[in-house]
Design a protein around this motif. Structure first.
Motif, mmCIF file in Angstrom:
data_model
loop_
_atom_site.group_PDB
_atom_site.id
_atom_site.type_symbol
_atom_site.label_atom_id
_atom_site.label_comp_id
_atom_site.label_asym_id
_atom_site.label_seq_id
_atom_site.Cartn_x
_atom_site.Cartn_y
_atom_site.Cartn_z
ATOM 1 N N LEU A 33 0.862 -1.177 0.000
ATOM 2 C CA LEU A 33 0.000 0.000 0.000
ATOM 3 C C LEU A 33 0.897 1.225 0.000
ATOM 4 C CD1 LEU A 33 -2.807 -0.973 2.546
ATOM 5 C CD2 LEU A 33 -2.792 -1.231 0.047
ATOM 6 N N LYS A 78 -3.194 4.383 4.560
ATOM 7 C CA LYS A 78 -2.559 3.081 4.356
ATOM 8 C C LYS A 78 -2.230 2.382 5.677
ATOM 9 C CE LYS A 78 1.985 5.262 3.540
ATOM 10 N NZ LYS A 78 1.541 6.630 3.908
ATOM 11 N N THR A 97 -5.407 1.204 7.389
ATOM 12 C CA THR A 97 -5.872 -0.036 6.754
ATOM 13 C C THR A 97 -5.130 -1.238 7.313
ATOM 14 O OG1 THR A 97 -6.445 1.135 4.708
ATOM 15 C CG2 THR A 97 -6.111 -1.246 4.550
ATOM 16 N N VAL A 131 3.333 -1.526 3.969
ATOM 17 C CA VAL A 131 2.943 -0.119 3.863
ATOM 18 C C VAL A 131 4.183 0.751 3.713
ATOM 19 C CG1 VAL A 131 2.119 1.819 5.263
ATOM 20 C CG2 VAL A 131 0.734 -0.236 5.061
ATOM 21 N N MET A 188 -2.954 4.807 -2.590
ATOM 22 C CA MET A 188 -4.043 5.378 -1.806
ATOM 23 C C MET A 188 -3.927 6.896 -1.705
ATOM 24 S SD MET A 188 -4.616 2.640 1.321
ATOM 25 C CE MET A 188 -6.131 3.483 1.807
ATOM 26 N N LEU A 201 -8.602 3.782 -2.170
ATOM 27 C CA LEU A 201 -7.662 3.028 -2.992
ATOM 28 C C LEU A 201 -7.925 3.406 -4.450
ATOM 29 C CD1 LEU A 201 -5.469 0.802 -3.048
ATOM 30 C CD2 LEU A 201 -7.323 -0.865 -3.297
#
Length: 367
Positions: A36, A44, A47, A198, A215, A220
């Protein structure tokens, strides 16, 4: 056995402001590394923390190996310790009073694993991360890169279903970061680990990821292979964020399948790839990477003349600032010689495949 990860319509809203995560959906097949990527505050890390169970989602669902671990609508919230995850953070989070071996073996103490098997696993994972000869050293005697390898080994030793990595290289100096970045993908592939990684570093994402998800503002925008993200960005933000920092504004005057003719003003026209649905008369912005501007050549449909207004010699490459159609653009040329002096008019060629036209919605999407 590694896991699959499925994230469906994930949302996370804090007390005020826009959602930190806004309807994010993606899947990570077994053995794949998904990265991400995005700027600070894009959602990110939130998430990843939702996948870990460290944040409680507001909506959506998360499944690991087909087992639902989070669904606010169904009242499901499996605690982090029951998700069988490994995590590697920005900080090394090692036990400073222990040796390398003690740090790595610590997660096995609370699992029902025989002593011989535990010792074998520790030896195996230390060899994997290149720390066998440091096994009995105090962890505080190691470099930053070595301590991060300890943290990685500790996360792998109990063989979790899924590994989550939150910018694990960001606290390392540039040289160590490059070395460990390259090693990390090899290590993850050797273990067959499913991983969610990430980062805000584009180069890191490309080296590590089988797929990259970009992102912005909790959403996204695009997920695909590094090649797709870098060569077919879905919008101007993705193009800008991944290095296509030059922009030319114009009007689309003709469409020829996947390409179109753009009028940049005063009758100056060029061809660009149409990466969004566009039609004649639409205002567009054409994104272009510095390395895709060829100075000293004038071939193809996009052959122009530009003025060199500045240059920065960097040893193995030279970065030029050029003026084209009244715009200041950056061009990068590989080689150990700076070939074009400041102040000259030089031919330039822009490959139409590397000029990406997007709908002009006002100021740059990157700002």
């Amino acid at each position: 056995m590694t896991a699959t990860l499925e994230v469906t319509a994930l949302s996370k809203r804090f007390a005020i402001g826009r959602p930190a995560v806004d309807g994010v959906s993606f899947a990570v097949p077994r053995g794949e590394i998904v990265v991400l990527l995005g700027p600070s505050g894009c959602g990110k890390t939130t998430t990843l923390r939702c996948v870990a169970g460290l944040e409680h989602p507001t909506g959506g669902e998360i499944s690991i190996s087909g087992k639902l671990v989070s669904s606010p609508a169904r009242g499901v919230l499996v605690p982090p310790r029951a998700r069988d995850l490994g995590m590697v953070f920005q900080s090394y989070a090692v036990w400073p009073h222990m040796t390398v071996r003690q740090n790595v073996s610590y997660p096995l103490k609370h699992r029902k694993i025989a002593r011989n098997e535990a010792s074998h696993r520790v030896d195996e994972v230390l060899e994997l991360v290149g720390l066998t000869e440091y096994a009995d050293r105090p962890v505080v005697a190691l470099s930053g890169g070595q301590m991060q390898r300890v943290a990685l080994a500790r996360s792998l030793v109990y063989r979790p279903q899924l590994l989550l990595l939150d910018e694990p290289l960001s606290n390392l100096d540039a040289k160590l970061r490059l070395r460990l970045r390259d090693d990390l993908r090899v290590i993850l592939k050797q273990t067959g680990m499913t991983a969610l990684y990430v980062t805000h570093d584009q180069a890191e994402a490309v080296v590590l990821g089988d797929r990259i998800g970009v992102m912005r503002d909790g959403r996204l925008l695009q997920i695909g292979t590094p090649h797709a993200i870098y060569n077919r960005p879905v919008d101007l933000f993705v193009a800008n964020f991944t290095g296509a920092t030059n922009e030319l504004a114009g009007t689309l005057v003709e469409c020829n399948g996947a390409f179109g003719v753009v009028d940049f003003g005063d009758g100056r026209r060029g061809e660009a790839a149409l990466l969004q649905p566009l039609g004649p008369g639409d205002k567009v912005r054409v994104a272009l990477r510095p390395e895709n501007i060829a100075i000293g050549r004038q071939d193809g449909s996009n052959a122009f003349t530009a003025k060199v207004i500045d240059r920065r010699y960097q040893g193995t490459q030279t970065v030029y600032d050029i003026e084209l159609f009244g715009n200041r653009l950056e061009a990068l040329e590989l080689g150990t010689a700076a070939r074009h002096p400041v102040g000259v008019e030089a031919p330039v060629s822009l490959s139409r495949e590397a000029c990406w036209a997007y709908r002009d919605t006002g100021p740059s999407s990157y700002e």
